[in-house]
Design a protein around this motif. Structure first.
Motif, mmCIF file in Angstrom:
data_model
loop_
_atom_site.group_PDB
_atom_site.id
_atom_site.type_symbol
_atom_site.label_atom_id
_atom_site.label_comp_id
_atom_site.label_asym_id
_atom_site.label_seq_id
_atom_site.Cartn_x
_atom_site.Cartn_y
_atom_site.Cartn_z
ATOM 1 N N ASP A 142 0.914 -1.520 0.017
ATOM 2 C CA ASP A 142 0.036 -0.102 0.056
ATOM 3 C C ASP A 142 0.956 1.203 -0.401
ATOM 4 O O ASP A 142 1.667 1.183 -0.061
ATOM 5 N N VAL A 143 -0.004 1.752 -0.409
ATOM 6 C CA VAL A 143 0.910 3.625 -0.590
ATOM 7 C C VAL A 143 -0.056 4.652 -0.291
ATOM 8 O O VAL A 143 -1.182 4.440 -0.163
ATOM 9 N N THR A 144 0.299 5.136 1.147
ATOM 10 C CA THR A 144 -0.454 6.849 1.999
ATOM 11 C C THR A 144 -0.056 7.851 1.008
ATOM 12 O O THR A 144 1.233 7.546 1.218
ATOM 13 N N PRO A 182 10.072 -19.714 -0.762
ATOM 14 C CA PRO A 182 8.571 -19.612 -1.227
ATOM 15 C C PRO A 182 8.019 -20.539 -3.134
ATOM 16 O O PRO A 182 8.997 -19.400 -3.817
ATOM 17 N N THR A 183 7.857 -20.906 -3.634
ATOM 18 C CA THR A 183 7.591 -21.654 -4.658
ATOM 19 C C THR A 183 5.641 -21.131 -5.923
ATOM 20 O O THR A 183 6.034 -20.916 -6.870
ATOM 21 N N ARG A 184 5.341 -19.929 -4.304
ATOM 22 C CA ARG A 184 4.080 -19.128 -4.977
ATOM 23 C C ARG A 184 4.007 -17.749 -4.372
ATOM 24 O O ARG A 184 4.504 -17.430 -3.222
ATOM 25 N N ILE A 185 4.472 -16.749 -5.104
ATOM 26 C CA ILE A 185 4.021 -15.674 -4.505
ATOM 27 C C ILE A 185 2.713 -15.076 -4.812
ATOM 28 O O ILE A 185 2.064 -14.694 -6.049
ATOM 29 N N ILE A 186 1.895 -14.570 -4.204
ATOM 30 C CA ILE A 186 0.306 -14.088 -3.899
ATOM 31 C C ILE A 186 0.679 -12.647 -3.590
ATOM 32 O O ILE A 186 0.576 -12.472 -2.489
ATOM 33 N N PHE A 187 0.647 -11.770 -4.245
ATOM 34 C CA PHE A 187 0.495 -10.322 -4.384
ATOM 35 C C PHE A 187 -0.677 -9.484 -3.617
ATOM 36 O O PHE A 187 -1.595 -9.651 -4.851
ATOM 37 N N TYR A 188 -1.153 -8.685 -2.659
ATOM 38 C CA TYR A 188 -2.227 -7.942 -2.767
ATOM 39 C C TYR A 188 -1.788 -6.574 -2.995
ATOM 40 O O TYR A 188 -1.367 -6.353 -1.715
ATOM 41 N N ARG A 189 -2.321 -5.673 -3.599
ATOM 42 C CA ARG A 189 -1.895 -4.275 -4.285
ATOM 43 C C ARG A 189 -2.954 -3.568 -3.366
ATOM 44 O O ARG A 189 -4.119 -3.703 -4.026
ATOM 45 N N ASP A 190 -3.017 -2.625 -2.329
ATOM 46 C CA ASP A 190 -4.031 -1.943 -2.234
ATOM 47 C C ASP A 190 -3.770 -0.426 -2.454
ATOM 48 O O ASP A 190 -2.790 0.001 -3.432
ATOM 49 N N GLY A 191 -5.135 0.049 -3.078
ATOM 50 C CA GLY A 191 -5.011 1.912 -3.692
ATOM 51 C C GLY A 191 -3.996 2.065 -5.527
ATOM 52 O O GLY A 191 -4.251 3.128 -4.938
ATOM 53 N N VAL A 192 -5.203 0.844 -5.826
ATOM 54 C CA VAL A 192 -4.816 1.908 -7.358
ATOM 55 C C VAL A 192 -6.350 1.695 -7.916
ATOM 56 O O VAL A 192 -6.421 0.698 -8.118
ATOM 57 N N THR A 251 1.279 -13.938 -8.308
ATOM 58 C CA THR A 251 -0.814 -13.616 -8.516
ATOM 59 C C THR A 251 -0.264 -13.065 -7.939
ATOM 60 O O THR A 251 -0.581 -12.498 -6.772
ATOM 61 N N PHE A 252 -0.983 -11.860 -8.606
ATOM 62 C CA PHE A 252 -0.833 -10.118 -8.709
ATOM 63 C C PHE A 252 -2.381 -9.368 -8.660
ATOM 64 O O PHE A 252 -2.927 -9.791 -9.796
ATOM 65 N N ILE A 253 -2.850 -9.606 -7.426
ATOM 66 C CA ILE A 253 -4.558 -9.627 -7.520
ATOM 67 C C ILE A 253 -4.176 -7.348 -6.547
ATOM 68 O O ILE A 253 -3.349 -7.178 -5.447
ATOM 69 N N VAL A 254 -5.370 -6.614 -7.461
ATOM 70 C CA VAL A 254 -5.315 -5.421 -6.686
ATOM 71 C C VAL A 254 -6.492 -5.475 -6.369
ATOM 72 O O VAL A 254 -7.543 -5.832 -6.418
ATOM 73 N N VAL A 255 -6.323 -5.207 -5.204
ATOM 74 C CA VAL A 255 -8.008 -4.432 -3.957
ATOM 75 C C VAL A 255 -8.136 -3.546 -4.003
ATOM 76 O O VAL A 255 -8.065 -2.236 -4.046
#
Length: 424
Positions: A198-200, A262-272, A304-308
């Motif tokens: 996240d970026v504030t 880690p064999t998998r990276i699950i990336f939750y990106r907030d604020g986009v 896996t790149f997910i925007v919230v």
């Protein structure tokens, strides 16, 4: 109003410490309506607090020694019931009045008592002293601090004290609860790291202060423990410029904690916002990839790149009154919609993971911008919903996954660390 078909995901079972009375099984609970109860349950891993101290910034006529003693006794009783034991009385209790006293008191405490684990700070209300306590505690002396407002000391409810214990236990390295291992999705069968970012930005009207980028990463298999990395960047810049080195730090810490890559990276990106999707994906996904390859040339975990997104105007309502929950007649926690109002070509879904307490619930909107791991919609929705139950500071399912929530908290805390005295 558009009529769409949704479904309610089943909540995960949560495992606590201790054994049940009737058998040798571990205690577990199934959340109902997005919440669960800690009564008659113990933390999965409760810490022992040997050395702690209290600093009181409230004048004696407003909070006497008897009231203070009663609050501490009540807190120790609730914490003991939950499996977190204050073994000894506080090493000392000190009164103070001004912000300037925070640093000398904390430094003196840590010099005198090398094994100090926790400082409980009683504050008169919302005050600039809070920011100074966090700055000194986090940066200068490296000791966990727990602030309590005066109103909660004078009239402590069992719920307030229980919430305090939830926070103290994890600050000192404990684990409150975990998802029952048998219920976790198949992604947990191999080492996986969950990242939240996240970026504030500074408030409106400020044209000088920097933006703060924060990334957190899970450090165990549950996932419960997280490490964080923070950077200061250009004013109002949304893209995380130094993401590569931040992810690299977290991957190294993950390996040091677990001895696994880690064999998998699950990336939750907030604020986009949607207008920035392509720009963020092109830059930040490449940064994550390069961070992995800098560690080892052939190290290429699936990403896996997910925007919230929380800031949107979509609201969901129950067509049948029998399905409504609570006084505000909201949709039940776990409601997910992935047809009708979603993009016809892209991978996105709405998930309302929390129970609305006041007003109309706002579901979170998830956009899967990249997926090397070939998740099905059901798998990713279930995983995301389960992660909303791993937030440690309350016994409720929260509105966004814990990694994204923690990234927001870290960025907010860093803002306190950067505050100049005249801003407080």
């Amino acid at each position: 109003m558009v009529s769409v078909t949704g479904r309610v995901l089943p909540p995960p079972r949560l495992q606590f410490g201790g054994r049940t009375q009737s058998s040798n099984d571990m205690k577990w609970v199934e959340p109902k309506k997005g919440q669960w109860d800690m009564r008659q349950k113990q933390f999965k891993v409760g810490v022992e607090i040997q050395s702690w101290a209290v600093v009181n910034f409230v004048q004696e006529n407003a909070c006497g020694d008897d009231q203070q003693r009663r609050f501490l006794w009540d807190m120790k009783k609730i914490s003991s019931d939950a499996g977190m034991h204050f073994v000894n009385d506080p090493l000392f209790i000190q009164r103070a009045t001004t912000l300037d006293q925070v640093e000398p008191i904390f430094v003196q405490m840590t010099r005198t008592h090398r094994q100090l684990q926790l400082i409980i700070v009683i504050l008169p209300g919302k005050t600039p002293i809070y920011a100074e306590v966090k700055r000194v505690g986090d940066i200068l002396v490296g000791i966990a601090t727990q602030c309590v407002q005066l109103k909660n000391v004078l009239r402590p409810s069992a719920q307030t004290l229980s919430n305090l214990c939830l926070k103290i236990n994890v600050k000192l390295g404990g684990i409150n609860s975990i998802i029952v291992p048998q219920m976790r999705p198949s992604v947990f069968q191999h080492p996986v790291i969950f990242l939240g970012a996240d970026v504030t930005h500074p408030p409106a009207g400020d044209d000088k202060k920097p933006s703060i980028a924060a990334v957190v990463g899970s450090m165990d298999a549950h996932p419960c423990r997280y490490a964080s990395s923070v950077r200061v960047q250009k004013h109002r810049q949304e893209i995380i410029v130094d993401l590569g080195s931040m992810v690299r730090e977290l991957l190294i810490t993950f390996y040091q904690n677990t001895r696994f890559k880690p064999t998998r990276i699950i990336f939750y990106r907030d604020g986009v916002s949607e207008g920035q999707f392509q720009q963020v994906l092109q830059f930040e996904l490449r940064q994550v990839r390069e961070a992995c390859m800098k560690l080892e040339e052939n190290y290429q975990p699936g990403i896996t790149f997910i925007v919230v997104q929380k800031r949107h105007h979509t609201r969901l309502f129950c067509a049948n009154k029998e399905d409504q929950v609570g006084k505000s007649c909201n949709i039940p926690a776990g409601t997910t919609v992935d047809v009708g109002i979603t993009h016809p070509m892209e991978f996105d879904f709405y998930l309302c993971s929390h129970a609305g307490i006041q007003g109309t619930s706002r579901p979170s909107h998830y956009h899967v911008l990249w997926d090397d791991n070939d998740f099905s919609a059901d798998e990713l929705q279930s995983l995301t919903y389960q992660l909303c139950h791993t937030y440690v500071r309350c016994t409720r399912s929260v509105s966004i996954p814990a990694p994204a929530y923690y990234a927001h908290l870290v960025a907010f805390r860093a803002r306190y660390h950067l505050m100049e005295r005249e801003d407080r």
